[in-house]
Motif scaffolding. Structure first.
Motif, PDB file in Angstrom:
ATOM      1  N   ARG A 503      14.323  -2.366  40.285  1.00  0.00           N
ATOM      2  CA  ARG A 503      14.596  -1.254  39.380  1.00  0.00           C
ATOM      3  C   ARG A 503      13.573  -1.119  38.258  1.00  0.00           C
ATOM      4  NH1 ARG A 503      21.156  -2.138  38.543  1.00  0.00           N
ATOM      5  NH2 ARG A 503      21.837  -0.804  40.277  1.00  0.00           N
ATOM      6  N   HIS A 504      13.114  -2.266  37.752  1.00  0.00           N
ATOM      7  CA  HIS A 504      12.206  -2.272  36.595  1.00  0.00           C
ATOM      8  C   HIS A 504      11.040  -3.229  36.856  1.00  0.00           C
ATOM      9  CE1 HIS A 504      15.440  -0.169  34.528  1.00  0.00           C
ATOM     10  NE2 HIS A 504      16.265  -1.148  34.863  1.00  0.00           N
ATOM     11  N   PRO A 505      10.130  -2.841  37.722  1.00  0.00           N
ATOM     12  CA  PRO A 505       9.078  -3.777  38.150  1.00  0.00           C
ATOM     13  C   PRO A 505       8.137  -4.232  37.042  1.00  0.00           C
ATOM     14  CG  PRO A 505       8.652  -1.561  38.974  1.00  0.00           C
ATOM     15  CD  PRO A 505      10.032  -1.543  38.413  1.00  0.00           C
ATOM     16  N   GLY A 506       8.084  -3.526  35.926  1.00  0.00           N
ATOM     17  CA  GLY A 506       7.157  -3.907  34.849  1.00  0.00           C
ATOM     18  C   GLY A 506       7.703  -4.938  33.900  1.00  0.00           C
ATOM     19  N   GLN A 507       8.889  -5.505  34.193  1.00  0.00           N
ATOM     20  CA  GLN A 507       9.520  -6.424  33.237  1.00  0.00           C
ATOM     21  C   GLN A 507       9.722  -7.812  33.842  1.00  0.00           C
ATOM     22  OE1 GLN A 507      13.014  -4.560  31.451  1.00  0.00           O
ATOM     23  NE2 GLN A 507      12.081  -2.533  31.650  1.00  0.00           N
ATOM     24  N   LEU A 508       8.726  -8.270  34.571  1.00  0.00           N
ATOM     25  CA  LEU A 508       8.860  -9.526  35.307  1.00  0.00           C
ATOM     26  C   LEU A 508       9.141 -10.716  34.398  1.00  0.00           C
ATOM     27  CD1 LEU A 508       8.701 -11.052  37.996  1.00  0.00           C
ATOM     28  CD2 LEU A 508       6.229 -11.272  37.631  1.00  0.00           C
TER      29      LEU A 508
END
Length: 535
Positions: A503-508
């Protein structure tokens, strides 16, 4: 990730035991295609817009987002030439998904995609005022509505009435095939019209109508998806009825077929065989009915496993399918053509991502970009023809592909071209392998011995499959990343991490801290130690 080599190869004999569930008195496939003594190689997984397992997966095209997942490679017989392990086959796969990548970057789904890339705004059938209007927008809409209503009600003669010649013959087969599918929604919608809707030259009107077959298969799709056709419609005079004289695929976005999803199995087969079970629709040409009936219980078992796993330990706030469509096709050319998706020579299966038809340009998280997925498998491959282990191998590839399909609706539109804007490769493929090996831990252990033990290991989480021998290693160490997470803080935490990353790939970094208590650098170091201690 890679699939185990043939028994007797590196790592010893083929594992038996766990993962070998079988219905009572399973039969061996008839006339297996030259299985190797003791079994055949067990391939890895593979490429995007579709998911799969790759022995020699393709590399990522520079400048474009990596495809979400990869095709499922065919194992090479010992000593055989097999697929292109050097990676030259990758270009084919990437070309097939580049349109999907662009659309994902822009957050564009079905109808919006056609408007953006497939020929302009939604049309009307207005013609040149100098001639008599023979095909109005109302005429065309009534033509579509009539076909939609007849399909739903099962009135074949009414459905076929406007079609002529060869188009009528093909639509008869299509109608009968579609009636075998449990649709929750099935209707035709206008995408675009071109041509002359007036009788300007005294020879009638003719338009090319691009049509979306908007459909939602019960339990399989969480949102409507579509397949695009082009109908040629002619009307000779006001006294004559409009006729549909030709039917085929609509032109693809940027000329690529990938986004049209044509042909589906209902277009390909004169008589489509469908095995309906609680969680699966297993489809083939009627001439392969006996083999399809034999494999279907194993495919159903894998589907049930995956669905129950997600129901038990997956996050509650997810919309995921509770059923899957699988097409089994032994002819390589026909297999490759299914859904217009690109394939490479090592591919054994694929999970084709189906964009939501009415998704817009991003927006609310509940406005899902993907409505579902379609799985296709090459039935001529070793997983199906292995005389000894086919029940085990059919379940394994099914577990992997269905894992991709379960989480497909969770995937957000990519926010850009950077790696951080799309779901990390090691998460996508590591999760699918984790699910497959969760139901066959012995096979998982054997895969580690073959793909990691004694192999070069960088200690860095892989961002792509790599090339050559490193492909198998990258898949397997990705599997170990998700397994490490599940062992450390529980399977529910691992599945929540996968969901959040989709859902939010930039918040690893945040996601890893929540799942494991470690930031990205610390997790990578701990995972590298886990890989070394488990190989």
């Amino acid at each position: 990730m890679s699939y185990p080599p043939p028994p007797g190869g590196p790592g010893g004999t083929y594992p038996q035991g766990q993962g070998g569930w079988a219905p009572q008195q399973p039969q061996q496939p008839q006339q297996p295609q030259q299985p190797q003594p003791g079994g055949v190689p067990y391939p890895p997984q593979a490429a995007p817009g579709h998911y799969g397992y790759p022995p020699q997966p393709p590399a990522t095209a520079q400048g474009w987002p990596a495809p979400p997942h990869m095709p499922y490679p065919q194992p090479q017989p010992p000593g055989g030439s097999g697929g292109d392990r050097g990676g030259s086959g990758l270009k084919k796969a990437v070309i097939g998904v580049v349109v999907l990548a662009v659309l994902a970057v822009l957050g564009i789904g079905g109808l919006a995609a056609y408007q953006a890339f497939g020929g302009g705004a939604l049309p009307t059938a207005a013609g040149n005022a100098q001639g008599e209007q023979l095909l109005s927008a109302k005429d065309i809409q009534e033509l579509l509505d009539g076909r939609s209503q007849a399909l739903r009600s099962g009135e074949e003669d009414t459905y076929l009435a406007p079609f002529t010649g060869e188009a009528k013959d093909t639509q008869k087969s299509l109608f009968e095939n579609l009636r075998k599918i449990p649709f929750a929604q099935a209707e035709y919608a206008i995408l675009n019209t071109t041509g002359t809707s007036t009788d300007e030259y005294g020879d009638g009107a003719s338009v090319a109508l691009d049509v979306a077959f908007v459909h939602k298969i019960q339990d399989v799709d969480v949102r409507p998806v579509s397949e695009w056709y082009r109908w040629i419609i002619k009307r000779e005079s006001k006294d004559a009825e409009p006729r549909i004289t030709k039917v085929g695929p609509a032109p693809g976005a940027f000329g690529a077929k990938s986004y049209v999803f044509y042909p589906a199995p209902w277009d390909l087969y004169d008589d489509m065989h469908v095995v309906k079970k609680a969680h699966t629709l297993t489809i083939s040409d009627k001439k392969h009915a006996a083999d399809t009936d034999r494999y279907a219980p194993y495919i159903e078992k894998a589907a049930k496993d995956d669905i129950e796993l997600w129901r038990a330990n997956g996050p509650e706030d997810t919309e995921t399918p509770t059923g899957f469509v699988t097409v089994l096709e032994p002819d390589r050319k026909t297999y490759s053509s299914l859904y217009g998706s690109q394939s490479v020579d090592w591919e054994a299966g694929q999970s084709v991502a189906m964009p939501t038809f009415d998704a817009g340009f991003g927006g609310d998280e509940k406005d899902l970009e993907y409505g579902g997925a379609r799985v296709k498998m090459d039935m001529s491959g070793n997983r199906f023809t292995n005389a000894t282990y086919w029940p085990k191998l059919v379940q394994e590839i099914s577990h992997h592909e269905f894992a991709h399909a379960v989480v497909q609706p969770l995937e957000a539109a990519s926010g850009g071209f950077a790696a951080e804007s799309r779901t990390r490769w090691w998460v996508v493929e590591g999760f699918a392998d984790y699910v497959a090996f969760r139901f066959d831990s012995e096979l998982g252990a054997w895969t580690i011995r073959n793909d990691v033990t004694g192999k070069e290991f960088s200690g860095t989480l892989p961002e792509d499959p790599g090339a050559g021998d490193e492909v198998s290693t990258n898949y397997t160490v990705s599997y170990l990343a998700i397994r490490f997470m599940a062992e450390k803080n529980g399977e529910a935490a691992a599945l929540r991490f996968v969901t959040d990353q989709y859902r939010h790939p930039g918040q690893l970094d945040r996601q890893l801290r929540e799942a494991t208590g470690m930031g990205e650098s610390e997790f990578q170091a701990a995972w590298a130690g886990y890989v070394r201690s488990n190989s």
